[in-house]
Design an enzyme around this catalytic site. Sequence first.
Site, mmCIF file in Angstrom:
data_model
loop_
_atom_site.group_PDB
_atom_site.id
_atom_site.type_symbol
_atom_site.label_atom_id
_atom_site.label_comp_id
_atom_site.label_asym_id
_atom_site.label_seq_id
_atom_site.Cartn_x
_atom_site.Cartn_y
_atom_site.Cartn_z
ATOM 1 N N SER A 78 0.847 -1.183 0.000
ATOM 2 C CA SER A 78 0.000 0.000 0.000
ATOM 3 C C SER A 78 0.885 1.237 0.000
ATOM 4 O O SER A 78 1.819 1.348 0.790
ATOM 5 C CB SER A 78 -0.899 -0.030 1.239
ATOM 6 O OG SER A 78 -0.925 1.228 1.860
ATOM 7 N N LYS A 79 0.572 2.164 -0.911
ATOM 8 C CA LYS A 79 1.456 3.333 -1.063
ATOM 9 C C LYS A 79 1.458 4.182 0.206
ATOM 10 O O LYS A 79 2.428 4.859 0.508
ATOM 11 C CB LYS A 79 1.052 4.164 -2.286
ATOM 12 C CG LYS A 79 -0.325 4.772 -2.204
ATOM 13 C CD LYS A 79 -0.637 5.647 -3.408
ATOM 14 C CE LYS A 79 -2.051 6.198 -3.244
ATOM 15 N NZ LYS A 79 -2.525 6.960 -4.346
ATOM 16 N N ARG A 80 0.369 4.142 0.956
ATOM 17 C CA ARG A 80 0.302 4.986 2.158
ATOM 18 C C ARG A 80 1.063 4.379 3.329
ATOM 19 O O ARG A 80 1.612 5.063 4.148
ATOM 20 C CB ARG A 80 -1.135 5.235 2.564
ATOM 21 C CG ARG A 80 -1.786 6.200 1.609
ATOM 22 C CD ARG A 80 -3.040 6.857 2.115
ATOM 23 N NE ARG A 80 -3.580 7.686 1.044
ATOM 24 C CZ ARG A 80 -4.277 7.219 0.031
ATOM 25 N NH1 ARG A 80 -4.551 5.931 -0.045
ATOM 26 N NH2 ARG A 80 -4.717 8.022 -0.912
ATOM 27 N N GLU A 81 1.063 3.045 3.403
ATOM 28 C CA GLU A 81 1.686 2.418 4.571
ATOM 29 C C GLU A 81 3.133 2.001 4.357
ATOM 30 O O GLU A 81 3.871 1.826 5.321
ATOM 31 C CB GLU A 81 0.868 1.198 5.001
ATOM 32 C CG GLU A 81 -0.335 1.605 5.835
ATOM 33 C CD GLU A 81 -1.501 0.666 5.640
ATOM 34 O OE1 GLU A 81 -1.270 -0.551 5.574
ATOM 35 O OE2 GLU A 81 -2.642 1.173 5.529
ATOM 36 N N TYR A 109 4.978 11.513 -3.016
ATOM 37 C CA TYR A 109 5.608 10.227 -2.689
ATOM 38 C C TYR A 109 6.985 10.224 -3.321
ATOM 39 O O TYR A 109 7.107 10.472 -4.518
ATOM 40 C CB TYR A 109 4.800 9.059 -3.265
ATOM 41 C CG TYR A 109 3.439 8.918 -2.660
ATOM 42 C CD1 TYR A 109 3.255 8.194 -1.480
ATOM 43 C CD2 TYR A 109 2.325 9.496 -3.260
ATOM 44 C CE1 TYR A 109 1.995 8.059 -0.924
ATOM 45 C CE2 TYR A 109 1.065 9.374 -2.704
ATOM 46 C CZ TYR A 109 0.908 8.658 -1.533
ATOM 47 O OH TYR A 109 -0.329 8.531 -0.984
#
Length: 506
Positions: free
Chosen positions: A269-272, A291
């Site tokens: 996951s890009k957020r985590e 990012y």
Amino acid sequence: MSEKRVRVRFAPSPTGGLHMGGVRTALFNYLFAKRYNGDFILRIEDTDQSRFVEGAENYIINALTWCGITPNEGVGFGDGPHAPYRQSERKATGIYKRYADQLLASGHAYYAFDTPEELDAMRKRLEAAKVASPQYNALTRQNMRNSLTLPEEEVKRLIDSGEKYVIRLKVPRQEEIRFQDLIRGWVVVHSSQIDDKVLLKSDGMPTYHLAHIVDDLEMQISHAVRGEEWLPSAPAHILIYNYLGRSADMPKLAHLPLILNPDGNGKISKREARFPVFPLSWKDPRETEPYIGYCESGYYPEAFINILALLGWNPGDQHELMSLMEMTERFDFDRVHKSGAKFDPEKAKWFNQQYLRMQSDTALAKAFEPIVKEKGIHCTLDFLTAYCRLVKEKASFVNEFWDLGSFLLIAPDSYDEQIISKKWNTEDRPAWKGFSEALNTTDPFTPDAIQNAFKWRSASGPKLDMQLLRVLITGRSGGPQLFEVMALIGRTECQKRIDAALLRLS
Ligand code: GLU
């Protein structure tokens, strides 16, 4: 192997930055195309206008370019015989509508006039009745407003009066659908599991399901290589090819395994993630923070794609470091795994380290030079080349060089306290001074000569500690080979540093 010319496509939707999973899909397509002297096409699937993200298409093009995975046809890489390669432009030619009309005419598709409220009510009804997967299908469509339930004149009237409609695929109720996937082998699905997919939306845009089939046929695609998330839709796609009478022209399918988090739980996951997920830094216009990408983190593109290639594929032996060319020579789907591939961020760094070690010292110096300049320091490329030679063994990235060796450019203003408190003895000051003076006659000023001078000085007076010498010269307790460091910074600088330390240390 198919007898058709190999033509594969990478078909991203411009709904955001292309993450590493997407790049891996592009890479496997590329490797397969090159392996069989085929074509690799970039098609932009932008039919879902509501998910369009500004900048995403350019990002995709730039990311593929950075990785060296260059399509030989497609958006951003020059048109080939099947232009245009953007689905929104292809739609303007009426092509998707033509295929949808063919399915309508043969009775394999139908008009559906249900409003969002009606669809919602249907879902609630099915949920209340505890239907496991509430969907628009052979059973439920009988209670809905579509051209299968409404009289023909009513259908015509609704269409003529401008009522909104979609075109759906008429999936049979009881049929077994079988197909062969190049990675998963035979897949068998019962048609009761499949919903009547929307083919053409009320805004006239085709859905992915229709558009990609039309384009794969028109562009003579031989293999559709894509992410595992499309496997559940594949049976519906098989039906569409059959109903169009084109099953012989259908591309072979290969569904790639997921890339999983380092702990093996779920997809990245890009957020985590605590590591880069995008090849290049990506700023989503809908989010505030960018990012950071692999490129900006200091990865070589060659290392990045080497890492990606081994996520779900292996060359059949223990070989890990491979150029794009080598991978191309060895790639095939028989060694792509079915199960998800765990991403290991530490291993990724190791790969970069190996590629860093393959660089010449001069190349490293050139890459390091801007970082040094940014610190306001000017020195010759020769000096930086020697600097890089000394520090590179400990580095995975060029951007670590500064921390690993800044003492080569800047004299220390503090000294490792642990070593000083343990080893510094004021009474040894004259002996240190003597060593500093002995450097005057250390000629030539080479690592061996300095080492001899140090040994001789230690033997002829109080024993001088080598680690302490390192602290006096660099301020630190560890680092590259000390006499090499001294030879590089030069006689005068060494003497200046020892003398300054003797003054500072009480
Ligand atoms: N547009 C689809 C995606 O972004 C492409 C899937 C396919 O390759 O067929 O995943």
